[in-house]
Design a protein around this motif. Sequence first.
Motif, mmCIF file in Angstrom:
data_model
loop_
_atom_site.group_PDB
_atom_site.id
_atom_site.type_symbol
_atom_site.label_atom_id
_atom_site.label_comp_id
_atom_site.label_asym_id
_atom_site.label_seq_id
_atom_site.Cartn_x
_atom_site.Cartn_y
_atom_site.Cartn_z
ATOM 1 N N LYS A 119 5.697 -1.220 4.859
ATOM 2 C CA LYS A 119 5.052 -2.312 5.594
ATOM 3 C C LYS A 119 4.529 -1.881 6.958
ATOM 4 O O LYS A 119 3.758 -2.613 7.583
ATOM 5 C CB LYS A 119 6.018 -3.482 5.731
ATOM 6 N N THR A 120 4.961 -0.704 7.420
ATOM 7 C CA THR A 120 4.466 -0.176 8.703
ATOM 8 C C THR A 120 3.162 0.608 8.551
ATOM 9 O O THR A 120 2.527 0.961 9.544
ATOM 10 C CB THR A 120 5.521 0.738 9.329
ATOM 11 N N HIS A 121 2.761 0.883 7.311
ATOM 12 C CA HIS A 121 1.549 1.676 7.061
ATOM 13 C C HIS A 121 0.316 0.873 7.479
ATOM 14 O O HIS A 121 0.251 -0.342 7.256
ATOM 15 C CB HIS A 121 1.468 2.025 5.572
ATOM 16 N N VAL A 125 -0.517 -3.139 7.142
ATOM 17 C CA VAL A 125 -0.679 -3.933 8.369
ATOM 18 C C VAL A 125 -2.038 -4.607 8.402
ATOM 19 O O VAL A 125 -2.172 -5.777 8.794
ATOM 20 C CB VAL A 125 -0.493 -3.038 9.610
#
Length: 361
Positions: A119-121, A125
């Motif tokens: 989910k941080t990619h 995002v």
Amino acid sequence: MASAAEPNTSRSPPLLDFSKFYNASDAAAKKELVDQVRDCCLHNGFFQIINHPVPVELQQRVMAWNKRFFDLPLDVKKSVGKDLNTWNRGYELLRSQILEEGTLPELKEGFYIGEEIPKTHPYHVNKKLNSGPNMWPSAELLADVEDFRSCTMDYYKNVVSLAKDILKVLALTLDLDEDYFSEFASGAVATMRMLHYPPTEKGDGEEKLQRGIGAHTDFGAVTLLLQDEVDGLQVWDNEVKQWFDVMPVPGAFVVNLGNLMMRWSNDRYISNLHRVINRSGKERYSIPVFFSGNPDYVIDCLPNCKPDGEQAKYPPITVEEAVGGSYRESYGRAEKYKASQMKQGVDKAVGTPVGNPVAVA
């Protein structure tokens, strides 16, 4: 069209020996493969390949997991439902999609898998196409889920690598450098769908409107399909105006071009209609991998694909823009259908004339 008992395969996609691509010592064999692929792209955009690098044992293992997953209880499958996220990963219920206007919601269930994207990619995002973490059953619900995960991801990576090699062959068919599509393929989004097709339902005069998947064109760049032993895939041949069956070949991949490649080539190459109707009386399983490319890559007319001084048929567009809209449309069509049926207070559809096919990722 041929009956289910006597499938018409007389103009089915040819079977090509893909090992010729890797034989650096035999330029004539490689050129023969390139010429064969070019002929297929100009005819109907479909061909089949054998002698590729994806191990047959891995194909068999992932197909066994495909069957095993869909045999799980519905509540287990729904625990990883794609409706639980916004990035199109996980389980898809039967009758969730309509690709061919005027037909019934499709008699298939699916399971969406892609690159493991945290989910941080930036892709997640920025809500790029189908980008996010996969959905896997918990160990409490599926004891050997780690084998399921490792097998499917190993298969996925192998097929994505093969798709990039197919793009190299396609570049050569267009008299481009073999690595012409490397920027497009870098950071690419590719989606894998495990699919299960129950036999086509009969009765109530609805069989003619029931599809496993309705007539459609794929709208990525290239699709690689693994079939099990049960037939049902049909490809439209525009020259003779007829559907032809693509019978399963052990170890082979069915390869077809999507709308991106047709647009890219200025309609020189064909993204062709195909559908699935499972009249076998058996359960059918298949696994397509849709290679869409880098979502930010701009698709513009390829060199050598338009005469000098003429405008391209299509304006430039990003992969994200080209693929996203049609994808949402096909699922939205099914939702509208279900809503209309609920409003009318009926459980099953009333037949309507078959309309226009659409694209699918």
